[in-house]
Design a protein around this motif. Structure first.
Motif, mmCIF file in Angstrom:
data_model
loop_
_atom_site.group_PDB
_atom_site.id
_atom_site.type_symbol
_atom_site.label_atom_id
_atom_site.label_comp_id
_atom_site.label_asym_id
_atom_site.label_seq_id
_atom_site.Cartn_x
_atom_site.Cartn_y
_atom_site.Cartn_z
ATOM 1 N N SER A 71 17.952 11.228 -14.769
ATOM 2 C CA SER A 71 17.857 12.050 -13.756
ATOM 3 C C SER A 71 16.809 12.906 -13.875
ATOM 4 O O SER A 71 16.553 13.755 -13.054
ATOM 5 N N GLY A 72 16.065 12.980 -15.136
ATOM 6 C CA GLY A 72 15.002 13.962 -15.197
ATOM 7 C C GLY A 72 15.261 15.143 -16.253
ATOM 8 O O GLY A 72 14.398 15.834 -16.618
ATOM 9 N N ALA A 73 16.220 14.804 -16.940
ATOM 10 C CA ALA A 73 16.822 16.022 -17.922
ATOM 11 C C ALA A 73 15.844 16.276 -18.830
ATOM 12 O O ALA A 73 15.332 15.072 -19.617
ATOM 13 N N GLY A 74 15.534 17.254 -19.309
ATOM 14 C CA GLY A 74 14.548 17.645 -20.454
ATOM 15 C C GLY A 74 15.262 17.633 -21.823
ATOM 16 O O GLY A 74 16.622 17.544 -21.920
ATOM 17 N N LEU A 75 14.553 17.768 -22.746
ATOM 18 C CA LEU A 75 15.079 17.606 -24.049
ATOM 19 C C LEU A 75 16.022 18.603 -24.409
ATOM 20 O O LEU A 75 17.333 18.454 -24.801
ATOM 21 N N LYS A 76 15.883 19.776 -24.085
ATOM 22 C CA LYS A 76 16.740 20.976 -24.310
ATOM 23 C C LYS A 76 18.210 20.465 -23.485
ATOM 24 O O LYS A 76 19.260 20.971 -23.998
ATOM 25 N N ASP A 77 18.061 19.978 -22.372
ATOM 26 C CA ASP A 77 19.152 19.619 -21.341
ATOM 27 C C ASP A 77 20.034 18.617 -22.021
ATOM 28 O O ASP A 77 21.202 18.562 -22.079
ATOM 29 N N LEU A 78 19.372 17.797 -22.711
ATOM 30 C CA LEU A 78 19.892 16.555 -23.205
ATOM 31 C C LEU A 78 20.718 17.029 -24.441
ATOM 32 O O LEU A 78 21.865 16.506 -24.800
ATOM 33 N N MET A 79 20.070 17.829 -25.145
ATOM 34 C CA MET A 79 20.563 18.410 -26.461
ATOM 35 C C MET A 79 21.877 19.038 -26.174
ATOM 36 O O MET A 79 22.933 18.959 -26.966
ATOM 37 N N ARG A 122 29.671 8.224 -23.506
ATOM 38 C CA ARG A 122 28.673 8.994 -23.915
ATOM 39 C C ARG A 122 27.549 8.538 -23.682
ATOM 40 O O ARG A 122 26.762 9.287 -23.177
ATOM 41 N N HIS A 123 27.218 7.316 -24.233
ATOM 42 C CA HIS A 123 25.739 6.633 -24.404
ATOM 43 C C HIS A 123 25.520 6.598 -22.716
ATOM 44 O O HIS A 123 24.306 6.780 -22.415
ATOM 45 N N THR A 124 26.373 6.122 -21.964
ATOM 46 C CA THR A 124 25.785 5.878 -20.559
ATOM 47 C C THR A 124 25.746 7.343 -19.662
ATOM 48 O O THR A 124 24.816 7.444 -19.014
ATOM 49 N N GLY A 125 26.454 8.371 -20.130
ATOM 50 C CA GLY A 125 26.348 9.485 -19.635
ATOM 51 C C GLY A 125 24.884 10.050 -19.825
ATOM 52 O O GLY A 125 24.310 10.815 -19.160
ATOM 53 N N ASN A 126 24.564 9.840 -21.347
ATOM 54 C CA ASN A 126 23.291 10.680 -21.718
ATOM 55 C C ASN A 126 22.211 9.637 -21.134
ATOM 56 O O ASN A 126 21.194 10.435 -20.767
ATOM 57 N N MET A 127 22.157 8.368 -20.917
ATOM 58 C CA MET A 127 21.187 7.765 -20.215
ATOM 59 C C MET A 127 20.998 8.173 -18.764
ATOM 60 O O MET A 127 19.984 8.124 -18.241
ATOM 61 N N ARG A 163 23.879 18.762 -23.702
ATOM 62 C CA ARG A 163 24.848 17.929 -23.236
ATOM 63 C C ARG A 163 25.544 17.116 -24.413
ATOM 64 O O ARG A 163 26.673 16.922 -24.340
ATOM 65 N N MET A 164 24.591 16.843 -25.329
ATOM 66 C CA MET A 164 25.156 16.046 -26.390
ATOM 67 C C MET A 164 25.687 16.791 -27.803
ATOM 68 O O MET A 164 26.405 16.359 -28.451
ATOM 69 N N GLY A 165 25.463 18.270 -27.498
ATOM 70 C CA GLY A 165 25.875 19.115 -28.588
ATOM 71 C C GLY A 165 25.180 18.964 -29.862
ATOM 72 O O GLY A 165 25.720 19.148 -30.867
ATOM 73 N N HIS A 166 23.928 18.792 -29.754
ATOM 74 C CA HIS A 166 23.129 18.404 -30.941
ATOM 75 C C HIS A 166 21.839 19.562 -30.940
ATOM 76 O O HIS A 166 21.532 20.001 -29.963
ATOM 77 N N ASP A 167 21.703 19.926 -32.387
ATOM 78 C CA ASP A 167 20.549 20.934 -32.403
ATOM 79 C C ASP A 167 19.302 20.128 -32.792
ATOM 80 O O ASP A 167 18.615 20.755 -33.224
ATOM 81 N N ASN A 168 19.155 18.727 -32.956
ATOM 82 C CA ASN A 168 18.129 18.201 -33.495
ATOM 83 C C ASN A 168 17.385 17.191 -32.254
ATOM 84 O O ASN A 168 18.411 16.781 -31.577
#
Length: 89
Positions: A28-36, A18-23, A38-43
């Protein structure tokens, strides 16, 4: 038998993948909302950690802008009007 052991990767955990995928996503340039998403986070806290880790993107952006400005030159090397920087606003 455990799949991780079969792969010869003792100590590998799902969180490592999961960590590798998020890195990779952050690189790749994913923004905060895109990363959130992908991770299933609302923070934003966790997403900011990944974005902070890839701050080298600033250099990539700067180099891309330099290439764009360099590509605006005339054949004779004179930048002409295309090479003039104009303040925005």
């Amino acid at each position: 038998m455990d799949v991780v052991a079969e792969m010869g990767l003792p100590g590998l955990h799902f969180h490592d993948l999961r960590h590798t995928g998020n890195m990779l996503a952050a690189e790749s340039g994913a923004g905060l909302k895109d990363l959130m998403a992908r991770m299933g986070h609302d923070n934003v806290r966790a997403a900011m950690i990944y974005q902070h880790a890839v701050r080298g993107a600033d250099e990539v952006i700067t180099n891309a802008i330099d290439r764009q400005l360099g590509g605006a030159r005339d054949d004779d090397g004179d930048e002409g009007a295309a090479g003039v920087l104009v303040p925005a606003g």
